[in-house]
Design a protein around this motif. Sequence first.
Motif, PDB file in Angstrom:
ATOM      1  N   GLU A   4       0.830  -1.213   0.000  1.00 32.11           N
ATOM      2  CA  GLU A   4       0.000   0.000   0.000  1.00 32.11           C
ATOM      3  C   GLU A   4       0.860   1.257   0.000  1.00 32.11           C
ATOM      4  O   GLU A   4       0.513   2.259  -0.634  1.00 32.11           O
ATOM      5  N   ASP A   5       1.980   1.204   0.721  1.00 26.03           N
ATOM      6  CA  ASP A   5       2.930   2.317   0.653  1.00 26.03           C
ATOM      7  C   ASP A   5       3.363   2.539  -0.791  1.00 26.03           C
ATOM      8  O   ASP A   5       3.493   3.672  -1.255  1.00 26.03           O
ATOM      9  N   PHE A   7       1.751   1.767  -3.575  1.00 30.72           N
ATOM     10  CA  PHE A   7       0.686   2.376  -4.375  1.00 30.72           C
ATOM     11  C   PHE A   7       0.482   3.841  -3.982  1.00 30.72           C
ATOM     12  O   PHE A   7       0.236   4.687  -4.849  1.00 30.72           O
ATOM     13  N   ASP A   8       0.584   4.134  -2.689  1.00 26.48           N
ATOM     14  CA  ASP A   8       0.525   5.535  -2.259  1.00 26.48           C
ATOM     15  C   ASP A   8       1.561   6.359  -3.010  1.00 26.48           C
ATOM     16  O   ASP A   8       1.242   7.398  -3.604  1.00 26.48           O
ATOM     17  N   PHE A  11       0.734   6.653  -6.914  1.00 24.87           N
ATOM     18  CA  PHE A  11      -0.346   7.576  -7.271  1.00 24.87           C
ATOM     19  C   PHE A  11       0.042   9.012  -6.935  1.00 24.87           C
ATOM     20  O   PHE A  11      -0.271   9.930  -7.685  1.00 24.87           O
ATOM     21  N   LYS A  12       0.711   9.199  -5.802  1.00 23.70           N
ATOM     22  CA  LYS A  12       1.139  10.561  -5.464  1.00 23.70           C
ATOM     23  C   LYS A  12       2.135  11.080  -6.494  1.00 23.70           C
ATOM     24  O   LYS A  12       2.086  12.252  -6.872  1.00 23.70           O
ATOM     25  N   LEU A  14       2.214  10.340  -9.565  1.00 23.30           N
ATOM     26  CA  LEU A  14       1.469  10.663 -10.789  1.00 23.30           C
ATOM     27  C   LEU A  14       0.521  11.844 -10.573  1.00 23.30           C
ATOM     28  O   LEU A  14      -0.058  12.349 -11.542  1.00 23.30           O
ATOM     29  N   GLY A  15       0.385  12.287  -9.345  1.00 23.67           N
ATOM     30  CA  GLY A  15      -0.602  13.298  -8.998  1.00 23.67           C
ATOM     31  C   GLY A  15      -0.146  14.737  -9.200  1.00 23.67           C
ATOM     32  O   GLY A  15      -0.805  15.656  -8.730  1.00 23.67           O
ATOM     33  N   HIS A  16       0.961  14.941  -9.871  1.00 20.26           N
ATOM     34  CA  HIS A  16       1.412  16.309 -10.172  1.00 20.26           C
ATOM     35  C   HIS A  16       1.740  16.396 -11.661  1.00 20.26           C
ATOM     36  O   HIS A  16       2.493  15.580 -12.184  1.00 20.26           O
ATOM     37  N   ARG A  20       4.094  14.142 -14.413  1.00 22.84           N
ATOM     38  CA  ARG A  20       3.581  13.411 -15.579  1.00 22.84           C
ATOM     39  C   ARG A  20       4.235  13.923 -16.860  1.00 22.84           C
ATOM     40  O   ARG A  20       4.560  13.140 -17.763  1.00 22.84           O
ATOM     41  N   ILE A  79       3.758   1.035 -13.033  1.00 21.92           N
ATOM     42  CA  ILE A  79       2.471   1.418 -13.619  1.00 21.92           C
ATOM     43  C   ILE A  79       1.715   0.173 -14.082  1.00 21.92           C
ATOM     44  O   ILE A  79       0.488   0.111 -13.996  1.00 21.92           O
ATOM     45  N   VAL A  82       0.030  -1.113 -11.008  1.00 24.50           N
ATOM     46  CA  VAL A  82      -1.112  -0.299 -10.609  1.00 24.50           C
ATOM     47  C   VAL A  82      -2.293  -0.526 -11.563  1.00 24.50           C
ATOM     48  O   VAL A  82      -3.457  -0.455 -11.163  1.00 24.50           O
ATOM     49  N   GLN A  83      -1.959  -0.796 -12.782  1.00 23.91           N
ATOM     50  CA  GLN A  83      -3.007  -1.124 -13.756  1.00 23.91           C
ATOM     51  C   GLN A  83      -3.710  -2.416 -13.364  1.00 23.91           C
ATOM     52  O   GLN A  83      -4.928  -2.526 -13.401  1.00 23.91           O
ATOM     53  N   TRP A  86      -5.536  -1.827  -9.653  1.00 19.90           N
ATOM     54  CA  TRP A  86      -6.511  -0.764  -9.455  1.00 19.90           C
ATOM     55  C   TRP A  86      -7.182  -0.295 -10.739  1.00 19.90           C
ATOM     56  O   TRP A  86      -8.412  -0.404 -10.894  1.00 19.90           O
ATOM     57  N   ILE A  87      -6.385   0.261 -11.626  1.00 21.66           N
ATOM     58  CA  ILE A  87      -6.978   0.978 -12.753  1.00 21.66           C
ATOM     59  C   ILE A  87      -7.747   0.032 -13.683  1.00 21.66           C
ATOM     60  O   ILE A  87      -8.878   0.334 -14.090  1.00 21.66           O
TER      61      ILE A  87
END
Lengths: 120, 120
Positions: A4-5, A7-8, A11-12, A14-16, A20, A79, A82-83, A86-87
């Motif tokens: 989980e760390d 994935f945190d 995503f973080k 990718l969150g800026h 990206r 990635i 994560v795909q 989650w995605i």
Amino acid sequence: MSIEDKFDALFKALGHRARRQILDLIKDGPKTTGSLCDALPDLDRCTVMQHLSVLESAGLVVAERRGRERWNHLDALPIHDVQKRWIGPYAAHAVAVLDGLQALAAPEAPALEAADKSDD
Amino acid sequence: MSIEDKFDALFKALGHRARRQILDLIKDGPKTTGSLCDALPDLDRCTVMQHLSVLESAGLVVAERRGRERWNHLDALPIHDVQKRWIGPYAAHAVAVLDGLQALAAPEAPALEAADKSDD
DNA sequence: TTGACATGTTATAATTTTATAACATGATTG
DNA sequence: CAATCATGTTATAAAATTATAACATGTCAA
């Protein structure tokens, strides 16, 4: 570091949008930190380096030192993970809802194509 | 709100494990805020509500008020968008690199299966 | 070797996010 | 109607993120 760390961090990272943008800039091949700074004129060099270290911590960028240059390589494997977790499943959920199959749109399992397989 | 703002909000929303937990909790059907709080005993009720509002701002949760309860529905459509623009192409990049096709692994275009199509 | 160059490090201010507390509102129920 | 219940609102403290500044290190090239 737990999954989980991971994935945190992913995503973080990718969150800026700047990060990206960096990924897009190195997707066709590695670039030096300097050339990334040139490509991102709105950002201070230090800021670009901080973003690079966030990407590196998330495992998305691998740095290779060559002389006085640092070549930043993309590693998209996280990635892919994560795909998978989650995605992908949630995107399938969205499609299932659009198709009116909402009741069986459970993101965890690939329940859409496997509907004929009746053991569980 | 620009498209990049949207992706920022989306990835940031997915960047906290509590929020991903919430998505998993409502993937099979909506839940009330109260039952979500029960399922997340480590988090204060206010914290859960803040997380819900982050998810709502990202378009991942749609709230439906029924009497004194609030039913939180999953909307996975934004995840479909993020898959299309970011996760899918980059996951394909990872697979291409694993397959030794690194040179033509450009995340932007689905260049893998379409390698026979020679116009550009 | 000296100076310019590419990058790294440390510190810090500004902003955002996360977690709580205290209080408020409207709905159900006895 | 009064008490309880589920949720909402506002404020605030703590922590993390983002952006810069100032200085440091190692490399290349004349």
